[in-house]
Motif scaffolding. Structure first.
Motif, short mmCIF file in Angstrom:
data_model
loop_
_atom_site.label_atom_id
_atom_site.label_comp_id
_atom_site.label_asym_id
_atom_site.label_seq_id
_atom_site.Cartn_x
_atom_site.Cartn_y
_atom_site.Cartn_z
N GLY A 70 0.84 -1.18 0.00
CA GLY A 70 0.00 0.00 0.00
C GLY A 70 0.88 1.24 0.00
O GLY A 70 2.07 1.17 0.36
N LEU A 71 0.31 2.38 -0.38
CA LEU A 71 1.13 3.59 -0.49
C LEU A 71 1.74 3.99 0.85
O LEU A 71 2.93 4.32 0.92
N LEU A 72 0.96 3.95 1.92
CA LEU A 72 1.48 4.36 3.23
C LEU A 72 2.58 3.41 3.69
O LEU A 72 3.61 3.84 4.21
N ASP B 228 6.63 4.28 4.41
CA ASP B 228 7.35 3.90 5.63
C ASP B 228 8.59 3.08 5.30
O ASP B 228 9.66 3.29 5.91
N TYR B 229 8.46 2.18 4.35
CA TYR B 229 9.60 1.35 3.96
C TYR B 229 10.68 2.20 3.30
O TYR B 229 11.88 2.01 3.55
N PRO C 127 9.30 13.92 -2.02
CA PRO C 127 9.22 15.11 -1.15
C PRO C 127 8.33 14.86 0.06
O PRO C 127 7.37 14.08 0.00
N GLN C 128 8.63 15.55 1.14
CA GLN C 128 7.83 15.42 2.35
C GLN C 128 6.38 15.78 2.08
O GLN C 128 5.46 15.19 2.66
N SER C 129 6.15 16.75 1.20
CA SER C 129 4.78 17.14 0.87
C SER C 129 3.99 15.98 0.27
O SER C 129 2.80 15.80 0.54
N ALA C 130 4.67 15.16 -0.54
CA ALA C 130 4.01 13.99 -1.13
C ALA C 130 3.70 12.95 -0.06
O ALA C 130 2.62 12.33 -0.06
N CYS C 131 4.64 12.77 0.87
CA CYS C 131 4.41 11.83 1.98
C CYS C 131 3.23 12.28 2.83
O CYS C 131 2.40 11.47 3.25
N ASP C 132 3.15 13.59 3.10
CA ASP C 132 2.04 14.14 3.88
C ASP C 132 0.71 13.92 3.16
O ASP C 132 -0.31 13.60 3.78
N GLN C 133 0.73 14.10 1.84
CA GLN C 133 -0.49 13.90 1.05
C GLN C 133 -0.96 12.46 1.14
O GLN C 133 -2.16 12.19 1.29
N ILE C 134 -0.04 11.52 1.07
CA ILE C 134 -0.39 10.10 1.17
C ILE C 134 -0.99 9.80 2.55
O ILE C 134 -1.99 9.08 2.67
N ALA D 50 -5.68 8.52 5.94
CA ALA D 50 -6.53 8.81 7.11
C ALA D 50 -7.98 9.02 6.68
O ALA D 50 -8.91 8.54 7.33
N ALA D 51 -8.17 9.73 5.57
CA ALA D 51 -9.53 9.97 5.07
C ALA D 51 -10.19 8.66 4.66
O ALA D 51 -11.38 8.44 4.91
N SER D 52 -9.41 7.78 4.04
CA SER D 52 -9.93 6.48 3.63
C SER D 52 -10.34 5.64 4.85
O SER D 52 -11.37 4.96 4.83
N GLN D 53 -9.53 5.71 5.91
CA GLN D 53 -9.86 4.98 7.14
C GLN D 53 -11.13 5.50 7.75
O GLN D 53 -11.97 4.73 8.24
N ARG D 54 -11.30 6.82 7.74
CA ARG D 54 -12.53 7.40 8.33
C ARG D 54 -13.77 6.98 7.53
O ARG D 54 -14.81 6.68 8.10
#
Length: 300
Positions: A239-241, A245-246, A280-287, A292-296
């Motif tokens: 998965g993307l998240l 992390d990896y 970029p960190q911005s891309a990681c934050d977007q993922i 989180a939205a998908s989990q909700r």
């Protein structure tokens, strides 16, 4: 002289020798198209940086090793873009070789760049014969079978493949060759530098898998290729998240693996700079936000 200027000069030198009046003009044009302008040139950067860290005493041999590895990388991209594999229209923001010059000439371009890589190394190595054999073996191991980039490409033709093995061959092999060749060009033991190449190479492939899914490609090539061609992918497996992390763990491993040397901090900064460029960190934050939205939504 800056690092990038040194690399571009090292890559231009082989063409000055190869581009004679007897050479087929369109072949030479296609070869130049494949190599210039380049991408980040991270492989030759690593090779030269390691050589310097090891007390470089033969810059001509370092330049040749760095150039040969980048030429082999460019050759692999030419073949990878062809219709029998990705059938890509663009690479590094410009038309791919087979689209610009035709499929037959693209095949020959990749072949010619492979030969040019070894000619470049052999020419410089003749002045350092006591280092040439080990350097040649390192570059060959990063290129051919059983675990080089050719093997990595070939795994895409197999019905089953272990993801880690595929990634280490397709991407990691030339990174390992880059760090080890840098040490060998300086006449030192390459083994302490192997882990850096291995971790950074795998991180590159993981980042490429993530960008392929996100559509946030920065290399001027098509995205969505892994799913289209049924290729192994860290993003598909974790998965993307999980892939992000990896990726971060691999970058941390690469930073920690830089051996003790006068330029250790500078090399660690090079790894971190590449990490931000790749993902970029911005891309990681977007993922993370999307996850989180998908989990909700799932809970609701």
């Amino acid at each position: 002289m800056s690092m990038m200027t040194r690399i571009e000069q090292a890559l231009s030198q082989p063409f000055m020798v190869a581009d004679s009046a007897t050479a087929p003009p369109r072949l030479m044009a296609a070869m130049r198209h494949a190599v210039f302008p380049g991408g980040a040139r991270i492989r030759p950067q690593l090779c030269i940086a390691v050589a310097k860290a090891c007390g470089e005493d033969a810059p001509d041999l370092t330049n040749a090793a760095a150039a040969s590895i980048e030429l082999l990388h460019c050759a692999s991209l030419v073949h990878d873009d062809m219709p029998c594999f990705d059938d890509a229209d663009t690479r590094r923001g410009q038309t791919t070789v087979h689209k610009q010059f035709g499929e037959p000439l693209a095949l020959l371009t990749g072949d010619a760049l492979i030969v040019l890589a070894y000619q470049t190394l052999a020419r410089a190595g003749a002045r350092h014969p006591h280092r040439l054999a080990r350097l040649l073996m390192t570059v060959c191991e990063g290129t051919g079978t059983p675990d080089g980039i050719v093997a990595g490409q070939a795994w895409e033709c197999e019905p089953r493949v272990q993801l880690g093995r595929y990634q280490r061959a397709k991407t990691g092999a030339l990174f390992v060759a880059s760090t080890c060749a840098g040490a060998q060009a300086a006449g030192t033991d390459p083994e302490p530098w192997r882990r850096l190449g291995d971790a950074l190479g795998e991180a590159y492939q993981v980042a490429d898998d993530i960008r392929d899914v996100m559509g946030a490609d920065q290399l001027g090539k098509p995205v969505g290729q892994d799913a289209q061609h049924g290729r192994p992918s860290t993003a598909a497996d974790l998965g993307l998240l999980g892939a992000v992390d990896y990726f971060r763990k691999l970058i941390q491993s690469a930073v920690q693996s830089v051996p003790a040397c006068a330029s250790r901090e500078a090399m660690q900064q090079l790894v971190l700079h590449e990490s931000e460029r790749l993902l970029p960190q911005s891309a990681c934050d977007q993922i993370a936000v999307q996850h989180a939205a998908s989990q909700r939504r799932a809970v609701a």
